[in-house]
Structure formats: C-alpha cells, structure tokens
Write an enzyme that holds these catalytic residues in place. Sequence first.
Site, short mmCIF file in Angstrom:
data_model
loop_
_atom_site.label_atom_id
_atom_site.label_comp_id
_atom_site.label_asym_id
_atom_site.label_seq_id
_atom_site.Cartn_x
_atom_site.Cartn_y
_atom_site.Cartn_z
CE LYS A 178 7.37 -2.96 30.23
NZ LYS A 178 6.04 -3.43 29.76
CE LYS A 194 9.79 -5.45 26.07
NZ LYS A 194 9.01 -5.61 27.32
#
Length: 236
Positions: A27, A85
């Site tokens: 991330k 994601k």
Amino acid sequence: MILLVSPKDVAEAYEAIEGGADIIDVKNPPEGSLGANFPWVIKEIREATPEGRLVSAAIGDVPYKPGTVTLAALGATVSGADYIKVGLYGTRSYQEAVDVMKNVTKAVKYVGEDKIVVAAGYADAYRIGGVDPLVIPKVARDAGCDVAMLDTAVKDGKTLFDHMSIELLKEFVEETHKYGMKCALAGSIKIEEIPMLKEIGCDIVGVRGAACTKGDRNEGRIQKDLVKEIVKVCKE
C-alpha cells in the site's frame, strides 16, 4: 481469521512477515485509504515474501475510468501480486462499480486464473458520494470477483464501527458468504475490535495503523511485535 497487514516498503514488509501476517498487502498511505504503490515496490516485496505467503496490492481509490483502472490492475498483477484490491471511490452507482470490476477481473484472470480480485467499498461512502457499502457484495458477485471488502475512505481516526453497526457488518458478511465469496473488513480497526469481526464470521481482517508505532498509519512504522499481538487475537 486471516490477517492482512499493509506495509509501504520492503523494510515494513519484513516486519509484517516476521510478525506472522498471512497476507502482505502493498500500500502507499499518502495516496489514500487504498493508495497504490509502485510496480517495483510490489515486485521487491513479492521477492522478499516467502513462497506460500500471499502478496496483495491496492491499486488506488479509483475513479470511474475502467480503462485506467484495468491497466493499473494488470500492472499490479504482472508485478507479482496475488490479490488485487480496487477501492471503488469514484463509482457513483452499482452499474459503474460493476463496469470497473468486471474489466479488472477480465484483465487479472487473463494473467492467472488463480489470482484473487477484491472489490472494496467504503463504510463511510456517504462522505464521498460512493456506492452504498451494502451493495458491494452484489457488485463483487456480478463482476466475477473473489472477495468483497469494506474499508474507510476518510482516515480521520474514526473506525469501521463508527460508520456501520455490528448488525450491518454482519449483514455484509452473510450476504458475501451467500454468494460464495470471502469477506474482508478494514478501516482503522483497533486490536480490541477484532474479536467482534471474528464473531460475525469475517474471513480476512486488514490493518495498518494497529500494526504501526503510535498507532499511526502515516507517521508510524509497522513493528513485528505489534503484528504478533494482532496475529494472536486473530488465531485465538
């Protein structure tokens, strides 16, 4: 319950791995809730992660631009991510969300049928004009995804539970399972809140702040001892 921990670089990834996280989720916090990191960072973290341990990559809090999002998903996939994601930030309707996710699924599965596609909505969608979080399981199902997820879009200290009651979260989990998919929940979740997620049948819990020094997702760093504590709660 499976634990997903979100490092932003290789050093943090090693801490998450040594702490026992099940999924290493690449991330980039400065770019948002599901901020996308760079392809080379995903590749480095995939190489650092032991075989058999899965790597996830967030590809952003995305706009309603299916072509752009699909290319980002493909980039994360070929960089080595097992889970892709997608934060449905700029999709304003069920149809727009399905349009984005269907194309992402097509691109990701073209590279590898075993790759896992995650449709992520936001518990605080009302703050950003996003898709109702309770519609996300249907979006994921109709787009051919593998996981339906909720996170929080605005990182202001409020948690998943500030925006949705445990009853609504349970409804989300049950609907996701009814469609034959896995359910993931995240959103500034504190370690003491994890047992509630286990109780409602959540499959995957995602954390960053709870695994960071000072509980700070932006300024803090992931520490293996904090990860170990969370793992213990998830596996109890």
